[in-house]
Design a protein around this motif. Structure first.
Motif, PDB file in Angstrom:
ATOM      1  N   THR A  95      20.062  47.173  32.236  1.00 57.06           N
ATOM      2  CA  THR A  95      21.502  47.189  32.564  1.00 57.06           C
ATOM      3  C   THR A  95      22.056  46.128  31.353  1.00 57.06           C
ATOM      4  OG1 THR A  95      22.706  46.138  34.375  1.00 57.06           O
ATOM      5  CG2 THR A  95      20.559  44.596  33.678  1.00 57.06           C
ATOM      6  N   ASP A  96      23.589  46.100  31.479  1.00 55.40           N
ATOM      7  CA  ASP A  96      24.252  45.891  30.939  1.00 55.40           C
ATOM      8  C   ASP A  96      24.739  44.376  31.086  1.00 55.40           C
ATOM      9  OD1 ASP A  96      25.968  46.410  32.559  1.00 55.40           O
ATOM     10  OD2 ASP A  96      27.609  47.575  30.765  1.00 55.40           O
ATOM     11  N   GLN A  97      24.942  44.017  31.938  1.00 51.22           N
ATOM     12  CA  GLN A  97      24.566  42.660  32.743  1.00 51.22           C
ATOM     13  C   GLN A  97      24.872  41.851  31.662  1.00 51.22           C
ATOM     14  OE1 GLN A  97      26.038  42.982  37.529  1.00 51.22           O
ATOM     15  NE2 GLN A  97      23.582  44.065  36.631  1.00 51.22           N
ATOM     16  N   PRO A  98      25.661  40.316  31.757  1.00 48.25           N
ATOM     17  CA  PRO A  98      25.120  39.660  30.661  1.00 48.25           C
ATOM     18  C   PRO A  98      24.378  38.536  32.388  1.00 48.25           C
ATOM     19  CG  PRO A  98      26.952  39.815  30.894  1.00 48.25           C
ATOM     20  CD  PRO A  98      27.068  40.366  31.315  1.00 48.25           C
ATOM     21  N   GLU A  99      23.279  37.458  31.212  1.00 48.36           N
ATOM     22  CA  GLU A  99      22.490  36.603  32.510  1.00 48.36           C
ATOM     23  C   GLU A  99      23.315  35.862  33.733  1.00 48.36           C
ATOM     24  OE1 GLU A  99      19.106  34.647  30.348  1.00 48.36           O
ATOM     25  OE2 GLU A  99      18.020  35.846  30.731  1.00 48.36           O
ATOM     26  N   LYS A 100      25.125  35.185  32.919  1.00 43.60           N
ATOM     27  CA  LYS A 100      25.555  34.720  33.630  1.00 43.60           C
ATOM     28  C   LYS A 100      25.582  35.381  34.855  1.00 43.60           C
ATOM     29  CE  LYS A 100      27.335  30.660  30.417  1.00 43.60           C
ATOM     30  NZ  LYS A 100      28.674  29.972  29.346  1.00 43.60           N
ATOM     31  N   GLN A 101      27.030  36.471  34.713  1.00 43.44           N
ATOM     32  CA  GLN A 101      27.272  37.607  35.177  1.00 43.44           C
ATOM     33  C   GLN A 101      25.801  37.649  36.426  1.00 43.44           C
ATOM     34  OE1 GLN A 101      28.507  41.152  34.112  1.00 43.44           O
ATOM     35  NE2 GLN A 101      29.257  42.111  36.006  1.00 43.44           N
ATOM     36  N   ILE A 102      24.588  38.232  36.340  1.00 43.51           N
ATOM     37  CA  ILE A 102      23.994  38.002  36.667  1.00 43.51           C
ATOM     38  C   ILE A 102      23.323  37.112  38.048  1.00 43.51           C
ATOM     39  CG2 ILE A 102      21.369  38.620  38.059  1.00 43.51           C
ATOM     40  CD1 ILE A 102      21.258  40.450  35.219  1.00 43.51           C
ATOM     41  N   VAL A 103      23.086  36.087  37.902  1.00 43.16           N
ATOM     42  CA  VAL A 103      23.018  34.483  37.813  1.00 43.16           C
ATOM     43  C   VAL A 103      24.214  34.247  38.670  1.00 43.16           C
ATOM     44  CG1 VAL A 103      23.172  31.814  38.111  1.00 43.16           C
ATOM     45  CG2 VAL A 103      21.837  33.240  36.170  1.00 43.16           C
ATOM     46  N   ALA A 104      25.390  34.783  39.343  1.00 45.97           N
ATOM     47  CA  ALA A 104      27.108  34.451  39.294  1.00 45.97           C
ATOM     48  C   ALA A 104      26.615  35.002  41.072  1.00 45.97           C
ATOM     49  CB  ALA A 104      28.072  35.006  38.766  1.00 45.97           C
ATOM     50  N   GLU A 105      26.145  36.621  40.787  1.00 48.08           N
ATOM     51  CA  GLU A 105      25.916  37.553  41.549  1.00 48.08           C
ATOM     52  C   GLU A 105      24.777  36.382  42.657  1.00 48.08           C
ATOM     53  OE1 GLU A 105      27.576  40.856  42.270  1.00 48.08           O
ATOM     54  OE2 GLU A 105      28.728  39.326  41.190  1.00 48.08           O
ATOM     55  N   ILE A 106      23.666  36.661  42.315  1.00 42.94           N
ATOM     56  CA  ILE A 106      22.670  36.074  43.264  1.00 42.94           C
ATOM     57  C   ILE A 106      23.026  34.935  43.442  1.00 42.94           C
ATOM     58  CG2 ILE A 106      20.649  34.625  42.961  1.00 42.94           C
ATOM     59  CD1 ILE A 106      20.141  36.256  40.437  1.00 42.94           C
ATOM     60  N   ILE A 107      23.877  34.329  43.419  1.00 46.15           N
ATOM     61  CA  ILE A 107      24.754  32.873  43.674  1.00 46.15           C
ATOM     62  C   ILE A 107      25.632  33.498  44.827  1.00 46.15           C
ATOM     63  CG2 ILE A 107      26.616  30.648  43.782  1.00 46.15           C
ATOM     64  CD1 ILE A 107      25.191  30.664  40.514  1.00 46.15           C
ATOM     65  N   ARG A 108      26.670  34.569  44.691  1.00 43.78           N
ATOM     66  CA  ARG A 108      27.376  34.849  45.705  1.00 43.78           C
ATOM     67  C   ARG A 108      26.101  35.494  47.066  1.00 43.78           C
ATOM     68  NH1 ARG A 108      30.208  39.747  46.227  1.00 43.78           N
ATOM     69  NH2 ARG A 108      29.172  40.626  44.513  1.00 43.78           N
TER      70      ARG A 108
END
Length: 297
Positions: free
Chosen positions: A181-194
């Motif tokens: 995936t091209d998603q940065p780690e920060k974005q993945i973490v934010a999505e996990i929280i959501r």
């Protein structure tokens, strides 16, 4: 790479038909959040399936719906852009003979492209119930293949992979073979929280939530993460926190466990709940939250 095949594959459909579950199944690992609640996916999510013969770059999209705010408009824009960028489409539906107008609309939006119809969630019906579903959808447009499967159980996924490989044109490997995936780690973490807010909150509250990663820093094999959970109403803030902070604690505990699995190390997670009224109609705030439908850099 003589004879190598590659291309962009758009995954489209109405809300809650299992598009993201299908993406995760094709990639072989969880790269995008899932929830039984509609409109979980808010923008294009890129997933990459690579082997020695081909590379398929999947573009997962939000569920096609009638937008009620600027966030919804951005989500529909993401669907339209994906259709314009794709070499072919995977149209995902449920095993239901009642075809919604929005389903027919999104299928016909990509009428100029080759398409595979995926009838997902076959684990919820009997086999003889699939024939009338296949018959109804085959009358909407000509599909290259119609594949009943269950993204949840994996039944039929290999058949879909074979069909995808057949349709891919010859081309180069666009991304490194280990990249999924091209998603940065920060974005993945934010999505996990959501994702965890979707798990523990009901009604309209989760749809008005955005997550911002304020800090993410690794030190001595521990990643410290501080995040803001934004909601649109003061009353929603109290619901997210819960009596004695219990709901927010549950969200944090589940999110921390998933983050530790993803990062493969201990995580210290700190969550704050803040109110940003009507943020879903603010272009500035959607840009701040990474929901302005711009590609990742």
């Amino acid at each position: 790479m003589n004879g190598y095949k590659s291309g962009y594959v758009g995954i489209v459909g109405v809300p809650n038909v299992g598009k993201t579950t299908l993406l995760n199944a094709l990639i072989g690992q969880k790269i995008a959040i899932i929830s039984p609640k509609p409109q979980t996916t808010r923008g294009k999510i890129l997933g990459i399936m690579t082997d020695e013969e081909c590379q398929a770059v999947f573009l997962d999209t939000p569920g096609f719906h009638k937008p009620k705010n600027k966030l919804g408009e951005n989500m529909i824009k993401a669907v339209n852009e994906t259709i314009s960028e794709a070499d072919f489409l995977i149209c995902v539906v449920e095993p239901d003979t009642e075809i919604r107008n929005s389903e027919e609309e999104v299928i016909n939006k990509g009428a100029n492209l080759p398409a595979i119809l995926v009838i997902n969630k076959i684990d919820t019906v009997k086999k003889d119930e699939l024939l009338p579903v296949i018959d109804k959808y085959s009358k909407i447009r000509d599909f290259e293949k119609i594949i009943p499967l269950s993204a949840k159980t994996g039944d039929g996924i290999d058949l879909l992979k074979s069909a995808i490989k057949e349709l891919l044109p010859e081309g180069p490997m666009y991304y490194p073979e280990e990249m999924v995936t091209d998603q940065p780690e920060k974005q993945i973490v934010a999505e996990i929280i959501r994702e965890k807010t979707l798990l523990y909150l009901d009604k309209e509250v989760p749809h008005g939530i955005a997550v911002e990663i304020v800090k993410m820093k690794e030190k001595e094999n521990v990643t410290s993460i501080s995040a803001n959970i934004y909601c649109e109403k003061d009353s929603h803030k109290g619901i997210i926190i819960g009596a004695g902070g219990r709901t927010l604690k549950k969200i944090g505990e589940r999110a921390r466990c998933d983050c530790e699995r993803m990062l493969d190390q201990k995580v210290f997670l700190e969550l704050w709940v803040k109110v940003k009224k009507d943020w879903r109609n603010s272009n500035f705030l959607m840009k701040e939250f990474g929901l302005d439908n711009k590609p990742n850099m």
